[in-house]
Each structure stands twice: as structure tokens, then as C-alpha cells.
Design a protein around this motif. Structure first.
Motif, short mmCIF file in Angstrom:
data_model
loop_
_atom_site.label_atom_id
_atom_site.label_comp_id
_atom_site.label_asym_id
_atom_site.label_seq_id
_atom_site.Cartn_x
_atom_site.Cartn_y
_atom_site.Cartn_z
N LYS A 6 0.85 -1.21 0.00
CA LYS A 6 0.00 0.00 0.00
C LYS A 6 0.88 1.25 0.00
CE LYS A 6 -4.27 1.76 2.11
NZ LYS A 6 -5.11 1.60 0.92
N LEU A 37 -0.21 6.82 -6.18
CA LEU A 37 -1.64 6.78 -6.46
C LEU A 37 -2.04 7.61 -7.68
CD1 LEU A 37 -2.93 7.08 -2.79
CD2 LEU A 37 -2.86 5.02 -4.20
N SER A 61 -9.59 2.30 -5.67
CA SER A 61 -9.23 2.35 -4.25
C SER A 61 -10.04 1.32 -3.46
CB SER A 61 -9.47 3.76 -3.68
OG SER A 61 -10.83 4.14 -3.87
N SER A 91 -13.94 -1.28 0.83
CA SER A 91 -12.79 -0.45 1.18
C SER A 91 -12.97 0.04 2.61
CB SER A 91 -12.66 0.75 0.24
OG SER A 91 -13.67 1.70 0.49
#
Length: 286
Positions: free
Chosen positions: A150, A154, A185, A245
Motif C-alpha cells: 500500500k 496513487l 481504491s 474499502s
């Protein structure tokens, strides 16, 4: 009142928060992050996010800047200082700010940069979108190969969100070699004949914390789960779809590339999983 943010050991008004122009997060996207939801003033799935943070740091050979208890204390302090009832806490850790720009990693002992900030989202668990469902488009997945880490890289997901908006949709699902990887996402799911289908874990997708919890709850509720890749054509022919998410929980998808799913409204499986997830997560929140 100005938000209070955390930067390298200090709690500061957001206007006073600064990081170096030589920070590797700014120069190289050399950093990782986590997002933890807050419901009713309590943290959702904090332990899972901390464990994934440790994994991301380890995969990039970055030192952990703090222990679980220390990060938990910072999260709670920000909730209190910013009077967050429902909302999000973002944590970002970079490899730090050496004396100058260099592709080589900085010398051992360089302090990492640690930043946390909050976003207040009143009624986060009662999203109107969850009642009407969202629309997604499919786009080519051209990201780097380690999506299981992660990182703060982005840019392409951000571009994907804008592609969706331009097409009159809400989000984009990325497709590689004909198979859906994930959303910009979020993790992607379809439902066919009562069976929940979602891509199995690997380097191609993020190992979602909400994903893990939702699949556990689904199996406990005697729902059938199949972890395998699926095509975008399968998705368009599905009875229903949804994504998960940390900030959206379980979000029904009612249209893919202009094709309505089922009756064009949130399906019973996605709606029930959202109810279960919110109920169980509130119970376990800390």
C-alpha cells in the motif's frame, strides 16, 4: 477551528505542518500509508491496518517508526483533538528526508517521516450512495506489479477516478489481461447465482483489510465465496456486484460500462453484507 495534525512527534495546526522538500515521499513516492475509519468515535479494524502497515514497510525495507500501542495512542489523540465522531484517519510514512535528492536509499539511521491527519465524515456509515448503488467503468490496469504494497503511488488510480467522472460514472475497475484486478481504491466482487466471486490474493491486488473481514463474515453467514479472477464480461452478466474499502465499507455496484446489473438497484447480498460488516465492526471497534 483548524484541524490538528501529527508530524514527526508533534501535534500541530494544519497550517503549521511542514515536511522537507527533500522528503522521499514527495520526490519518489517512496512511502506507504493506511486509512482507518472512525465510527462513533472508535477505530475500525485498527489491528488489521497496523499489521498490513508492517508488511508494507517490510516489503520496501523501511524501518517501522513506532509500535502498535504508540500509533494507537496517536490515532486516539487525533480523534479527541479533532472531535471526530465519524470519519477517517490517514497515516503516511516515508523513507524520510536526506540532505539531498538521490535515487539511492538514504544512509541507515535516516529518520522516517510520519504524518497523520483526520477527515470528519458525519454519517459515514449511512452513505446515501449505498442505498442507490454506484456506476463503474472498466479501464486498462497499467500500474506497477506490486499492488499488494500500500504505497503512496496513487497517480493512476487518481486518473482512473477522473476517467470515471468524465464518463458519468462513480469509479473505475481496472482490467489486466482481460481480468478485473481491483477498483481505483477498493477490492471488486461480483455475485452470480448466490455465489460471491472475488479475485484471490496475490501481488496483483491490495490485500484489503475490509476485504478480509467481509469474506470472513460472508462465510460465517453460510454464504458461498469463490476466490478467483473474473472477466469484465462476467461482471456485466452478474446478478449483482459490489466493492469493499476502509472508507466505503461494502458499496453496491449497479452498473458496469453502461450495463445495468440485475434490477439496477443494490442487490440483496451486497446490502446484507454491508449490514453485517457495520454491525460487527462497530461491536469490535476500539
Amino acid at each position: 477551528m483548524s484541524r490538528i495534525v501529527y508530524v514527526n512527534g508533534d501535534y500541530l495546526p494544519e497550517e503549521e505542518a511542514k515536511v522537507s522538500v527533500f522528503d522521499r515521499g514527495f520526490l519518489f513516492a517512496d512511502g506507504v500509508y493506511e486509512v482507518t475509519s472512525v465510527l462513533g468515535g472508535k477505530l475500525i479494524d485498527f489491528d488489521g491496518h497496523f499489521k498490513r502497515l508492517q508488511r508494507s514497510l517490510g516489503e520496501l525495507d523501511m524501518p517501522a517508526p513506532a509500535a502498535l500501542d504508540d500509533l494507537l495512542e496517536i490515532h486516539r489523540a487525533l480523534v479527541t483533538r479533532n472531535e471526530i465522531v465519524d470519519g477517517l484517519i490517514y497515516l503516511q510514512i516515508t523513507r524520510g528526508a536526506p540532505a539531498d535528492r538521490d535515487f539511492a536509499f538514504p544512509p541507515e539511521g535516516t529518520e522516517p517521516t510520519v504524518v497523520l491527519f483526520t477527515q470528519s465524515k458525519p454519517g459515514l456509515g449511512e452513505s446515501p450512495q449505498a442505498k442507490q448503488g454506484i456506476k463503474v467503468i472498466s479501464i486498462e490496469d497499467i500500474r506497477w506489479g506490486r499492488r499488494d504494497i500500500k504505497t503512496v503511488q496513487l497517480l493512476y488510480p487518481s486518473m482512473g477516478k477522473m476517467m470515471a467522472k468524465k464518463a458519468g460514472a462513480d469509479d473505475a475497475w481496472m482490467v489486466e489481461d482481460g481480468l478485473v484486478t481491483e477498483g481505483t481504491s477498493n477490492n471488486a466482487y461480483i455475485v452470480k447465482d448466490g455465489k460471491i466471486i472475488t479475485r484471490n490474493l496475490g501481488t496483483e491486488i491490495l490485500h484489503g483489510i475490509t476485504r478480509a473481514a467481509v469474506l470472513r463474515f460472508a462465510r460465517e453467514a453460510q454464504m458461498v465465496v469463490e476466490e478467483r479472477p473474473f472477466t469484465i464480461e462476467e461482471a456485466k452478466a452478474a446478478d449483482e456486484a459490489f466493492f469493499t474499502s476502509a472508507s466505503a465499507f461494502v458499496m453496491p455496484v449497479v452498473e458496469i460500462d453502461g450495463v445495468s446489473l440485475g434490477d439496477g438497484v443494490p442487490g440483496v447480498v451486497a446490502s446484507r453484507l454491508r449490514e453485517i460488516y457495520l454491525e460487527e465492526s462497530r461491536k469490535a471497534a476500539i
